[in-house]
Design an enzyme around this catalytic site. Structure first.
Site, PDB file in Angstrom:
ATOM      1  N   GLU A 156      26.925 -20.957 -19.542  1.00  0.00           N
ATOM      2  CA  GLU A 156      27.033 -19.769 -18.706  1.00  0.00           C
ATOM      3  C   GLU A 156      27.207 -18.537 -19.593  1.00  0.00           C
ATOM      4  O   GLU A 156      27.817 -18.605 -20.656  1.00  0.00           O
ATOM      5  CB  GLU A 156      28.199 -19.898 -17.718  1.00  0.00           C
ATOM      6  CG  GLU A 156      29.547 -20.245 -18.326  1.00  0.00           C
ATOM      7  CD  GLU A 156      30.317 -19.052 -18.816  1.00  0.00           C
ATOM      8  OE1 GLU A 156      29.953 -17.926 -18.432  1.00  0.00           O
ATOM      9  OE2 GLU A 156      31.267 -19.241 -19.583  1.00  0.00           O
TER      10      GLU A 156
ATOM     11  N   LYS B  61      25.566 -20.246 -26.974  1.00  0.00           N
ATOM     12  CA  LYS B  61      26.700 -19.745 -26.189  1.00  0.00           C
ATOM     13  C   LYS B  61      27.815 -19.255 -27.103  1.00  0.00           C
ATOM     14  O   LYS B  61      28.348 -18.147 -26.931  1.00  0.00           O
ATOM     15  CB  LYS B  61      27.213 -20.860 -25.266  1.00  0.00           C
ATOM     16  CG  LYS B  61      28.566 -20.584 -24.610  1.00  0.00           C
ATOM     17  CD  LYS B  61      28.533 -19.361 -23.722  1.00  0.00           C
ATOM     18  CE  LYS B  61      29.873 -19.170 -23.025  1.00  0.00           C
ATOM     19  NZ  LYS B  61      29.905 -17.958 -22.217  1.00  0.00           N
TER      20      LYS B  61
ATOM     21  N   CYS C 143      37.035 -16.855 -23.050  1.00  0.00           N
ATOM     22  CA  CYS C 143      35.921 -17.296 -23.885  1.00  0.00           C
ATOM     23  C   CYS C 143      35.910 -16.757 -25.306  1.00  0.00           C
ATOM     24  O   CYS C 143      35.708 -17.512 -26.253  1.00  0.00           O
ATOM     25  CB  CYS C 143      34.596 -16.940 -23.203  1.00  0.00           C
ATOM     26  SG  CYS C 143      34.217 -17.981 -21.792  1.00  0.00           S
TER      27      CYS C 143
END
Length: 459
Positions: A162, A217, A273
């Site tokens: 994501e 990512k 994150c």
């Protein structure tokens, strides 16, 4: 493989919004989000969608339209796994707090538990999609677990990271820069590409191998965090040279090779994150003996921690080198506006530092509860829960929170903070009244005209 039913394991910040949008854009597919946390599932099923466990602009409206039709929230994990053709793994992957890799490596125990659960339950072929942020080669571990079940069930493993920014997650999902799908099975890749293709153009759906997808990512978040630490490093230089960091950021941002995004000087980045992914990248680099690479990326974290500490040190020194017994008002606790997520929020660490100096703190955040504020401080284990409870009070109204404070610290860039009656706030504060604007949110001239002693980042 034609997909009629999707199961998503994990009803958190990624699984909830992502599956809600997939359900909205694919009304013919039944989407079931499962979680072992019954309280969280109950919150997702609350009749009042304003009470959802996650605040994200636009999310409640989508859930209201799809829930009970083709979007479901359940604790029946085995049933959802058994019925689905495609399973998303969207569980938490925190930084390890124990053993080898402590403080840097990702803790994959929840991912492994999911894989073993799928292996035990599955009776038909499944496509298993990594949605959690994972280190490179995690797919290989999942594949090893699933392919050694002793059954005839075939599993195809995909990596589908994501790229959501909290606060704009729904728009990011509806209008993504790209969708990345990594895998070995072309059939499985196209099954997932078809789902996204119901609203995303095929030229924005990138197909790669698994390892490129996983590393992309981590790299994307590392590059974005690096920009924040870079401008924050310049902000400290600005404060010593009479330069204005906003003017510097505007000047360099107009360079088409650089661009203007992620150049807002502040107290530093937070969220689930950036720090976790960079630490993961550092750990991977060190595991291969790439120490120069590891040192380079670790400096991004070091600078971010320095910026938070510098902010609180400046507040203490400005208040005559002591905040003992003084009331400090904090506007904002979430790590950024338009979310109730507080993970790695700068406010937590600034507050912890001030509390160690015996300050009293009054917190107001439009979306963060008092229970969450206390839980965040208790998790640090710096002092007893009673001490945190005695020294930190959370308010549901900003003017009450800032009454009789010696200083206001702006920790989150909520738009509503700019609309407050700052004259009223000034009148109710101890004098001299200080503002420490950690987000460069307010107009300095307007604040000084009222009478505030105003301090910001990089000016």
């Amino acid at each position: 493989m034609k997909i009629n039913k999707i199961c998503c394991i994990g009803a958190g910040y990624v699984g909830g919004p992502t599956m809600a949008v997939i359900a909205k854009m694919n009304p013919h597919i039944k989407v079931t989000i499962v979680d072992i946390n019954a309280e969280r599932i109950a919150a997702w099923n609350h009749t009042d969608v304003s009470k959802l466990p996650i605040y994200e602009p636009g999310l409640a409206e989508i859930v209201a339209k799809t829930r009970g039709k083709n979007l479901f929230f359940s604790t029946e994990i085995d049933k959802a796994i058994d019925e689905s053709e495609m399973i998303f793994i969207s569980v938490n992957t925190p930084t390890k707090t124990y053993g080898k890799g402590k403080g840097m490596a990702a803790d994959l125990k929840y991912v492994e538990l999911c894989a073993r659960n799928i292996a035990e339950v599955a009776k038909t072929d499944k496509i298993v999609v990594e949605k959690s942020t994972l280190p490179v080669r995690t797919a290989q571990a999942i594949k090893s677990i699933l392919h050694n079940t002793g059954s005839a069930v075939k599993f195809s493993i995909l990596s589908n990271p994501e790229f959501l920014a909290e606060g704009t997650a729904i728009q990011d999902l509806l209008n993504p820069d790209r969708v990345l799908i990594g895998g070995e099975s072309k059939g499985a890749i196209e099954s997932l590409a078809t789902i996204y293709g119901s609203w995303v153009s095929q030229d924005r759906i990138l197909r790669t191998n698994v390892w490129s997808s996983e590393l992309s990512k981590l790299t994307a978040n590392a590059f974005l965090a690096q920009r924040i630490s870079s401008i924050n490093a310049i902000s400290e230089l600005c404060e010593h040279t009479e330069a204005d960091v906003n003017e510097v950021a505007k000047a360099i941002g107009m360079d088409s090779r650089i661009g203007s995004k992620f150049l807002n000087a502040s107290i530093g980045f937070g969220g689930s994150c950036f720090q976790k992914d960079i630490l993961n990248l550092v750990y991977i680099a060190r595991s291969y003996g790439l120490n120069a690479v590891a040192d380079y990326w670790e400096q991004v974290i070091i600078l971010n921690d320095h910026q938070k500490r510098r902010f609180s040190d400046n507040l203490i020194s400005t208040l005559y080198n002591t905040v003992s017994g003084k009331k400090i008002g904090m506007l904002g606790w979430a790590f950024k506006k338009d979310t109730n997520d507080t993970r790695e929020s700068a406010a937590i660490y600034v507050a912890d530092h001030l509390l160690s100096e015996q300050a009293h703190i009054a917190v107001y955040d439009p979306k963060v509860s008092s229970q969450k504020v206390q839980a965040d401080l208790n998790y640090l284990d710096t002092r007893s829960q009673k001490e945190n409870s005695d020294l930190v009070e959370t308010f549901e109204e900003p003017y009450k929170a800032l009454k009789d404070t010696h200083a206001v610290a702006i920790m989150t860039e909520w738009d509503e903070f700019k609309t407050y009656d700052w004259q009223k706030i000034y009148d109710g504060m101890k004098k001299p009244a200080f503002i420490f604007d950690g987000r460069n949110l307010l107009d300095k001239d307007a604040m000084t005209a009222i009478g505030f002693e105003y301090s910001s980042i990089g000016k």
